[in-house]
Design an enzyme around this catalytic site. Structure first.
Site, PDB file in Angstrom:
ATOM      1  N   GLY A   1       0.788  -1.236   0.000  1.00  0.00           N
ATOM      2  CA  GLY A   1       0.000   0.000   0.000  1.00  0.00           C
ATOM      3  C   GLY A   1       0.811   1.272   0.000  1.00  0.00           C
ATOM      4  O   GLY A   1       0.367   2.284   0.544  1.00  0.00           O
TER       5      GLY A   1
ATOM      6  N   MET B   1      -3.851  -6.918  -7.274  1.00  0.00           N
ATOM      7  CA  MET B   1      -3.258  -7.911  -8.156  1.00  0.00           C
ATOM      8  C   MET B   1      -4.274  -8.770  -8.906  1.00  0.00           C
ATOM      9  O   MET B   1      -3.904  -9.626  -9.694  1.00  0.00           O
ATOM     10  CB  MET B   1      -2.300  -8.821  -7.366  1.00  0.00           C
ATOM     11  CG  MET B   1      -1.156  -8.057  -6.713  1.00  0.00           C
ATOM     12  SD  MET B   1      -0.304  -6.918  -7.848  1.00  0.00           S
ATOM     13  CE  MET B   1       0.483  -8.087  -8.950  1.00  0.00           C
ATOM     14  N   LYS B   2      -5.548  -8.537  -8.662  1.00  0.00           N
ATOM     15  CA  LYS B   2      -6.573  -9.322  -9.349  1.00  0.00           C
ATOM     16  C   LYS B   2      -7.093  -8.531 -10.538  1.00  0.00           C
ATOM     17  O   LYS B   2      -7.454  -7.369 -10.402  1.00  0.00           O
ATOM     18  CB  LYS B   2      -7.704  -9.633  -8.367  1.00  0.00           C
ATOM     19  CG  LYS B   2      -8.627 -10.730  -8.839  1.00  0.00           C
ATOM     20  CD  LYS B   2      -9.341 -11.332  -7.660  1.00  0.00           C
ATOM     21  CE  LYS B   2     -10.372 -12.367  -8.050  1.00  0.00           C
ATOM     22  NZ  LYS B   2     -10.033 -13.254  -9.112  1.00  0.00           N
TER      23      LYS B   2
ATOM     24  N   HIS C   1       0.835   1.882 -13.305  1.00  0.00           N
ATOM     25  CA  HIS C   1       1.634   0.753 -13.782  1.00  0.00           C
ATOM     26  C   HIS C   1       3.092   1.190 -13.894  1.00  0.00           C
ATOM     27  O   HIS C   1       3.368   2.300 -14.374  1.00  0.00           O
ATOM     28  CB  HIS C   1       1.114   0.296 -15.147  1.00  0.00           C
ATOM     29  CG  HIS C   1       1.836  -0.897 -15.679  1.00  0.00           C
ATOM     30  ND1 HIS C   1       1.647  -2.171 -15.169  1.00  0.00           N
ATOM     31  CD2 HIS C   1       2.768  -1.023 -16.664  1.00  0.00           C
ATOM     32  CE1 HIS C   1       2.429  -3.018 -15.822  1.00  0.00           C
ATOM     33  NE2 HIS C   1       3.119  -2.351 -16.729  1.00  0.00           N
TER      34      HIS C   1
END
Length: 201
Positions: free
Chosen positions: A12, A90-91, A109
């Site tokens: 985080g 991450m999903k 990203h």
């Protein structure tokens, strides 16, 4: 004031950069809820430390992916979330979720998109031998790291860089441009036109 919901799976640090910008008075938004698919995510601890609602939503608790995503949508709607922030989540979300928040989901990203999509973008950059890498804030669409680009920051690649050292330098820029992109959205300065983001002066 714009209400944010943050989805995070790990430590985080980008969430923390947004919290810090809010607390410093640099960003006029309210972080209503932080949701994680990882019960041990440090992001949940960061949220709780700053009196932000922290929710664990485990995929294993649901019969299928749509039920899992609906549980997240329910949490976001209960908190009147207007903009969804992916911060190391991450999903990969399905079209069902993305359509629900079309034009209202941001991601960051660690590459200069459209180069080096997906996982281990920093190592991809090193393997390819690029001299400049960086990070990109973009709106999320139904592809992987393919949505309209909002902001980018470039980072030089050094000859002796490792994946970790490059990632750390890119992360510094991530912490700078993610709050900046959210601020532009909050100020109504972002418009998507023909797949491109136009930033009002």
């Amino acid at each position: 004031m714009l209400k944010l919901g943050v989805l995070a799976s790990g430590r985080g640090s980008n969430l923390q950069s947004i919290i810090d910008a809010v607390e410093a008075g640099e960003l006029s938004v309210e972080i209503e809820v932080v949701i994680s698919d990882n019960e041990d995510a440090q992001a949940l601890e960061r949220a709780a430390k700053h009196q932000i609602e922290a929710q664990y939503v485990g995929p294993e608790d649901y019969n299928n992916n749509q039920d899992f995503e609906q549980a997240i949508i329910d949490d976001l709607e209960r908190n009147d979330v207007e903009l969804v922030i992916l911060a190391g989540f991450m999903k990969l979300m399905s079209p069902y979720f993305i359509e629900h928040y079309q034009g209202r989901i941001m991601n960051i990203h660690p590459s200069l998109l459209p180069a080096f999509k997906g996982l281990h973008a920093q190592q991809q950059a090193l393997d390819y031998g690029v001299k400049v890498s960086g990070c990109t804030v973009h709106f999320v669409d139904q592809g992987m790291d393919t949505g309209p680009i909002i902001l980018q920051a470039a980072v030089p690649v050094k000859e002796d860089d490792t994946e970790e050292s490059l990632a750390n330098r890119i992360l510094e820029e991530e912490h700078r441009i993610y709050p900046a992109a959210i601020k532009l959205y909050a100020e109504g300065k972002l418009e998507i036109e023909d797949g491109r983001v136009r930033i009002a002066k």
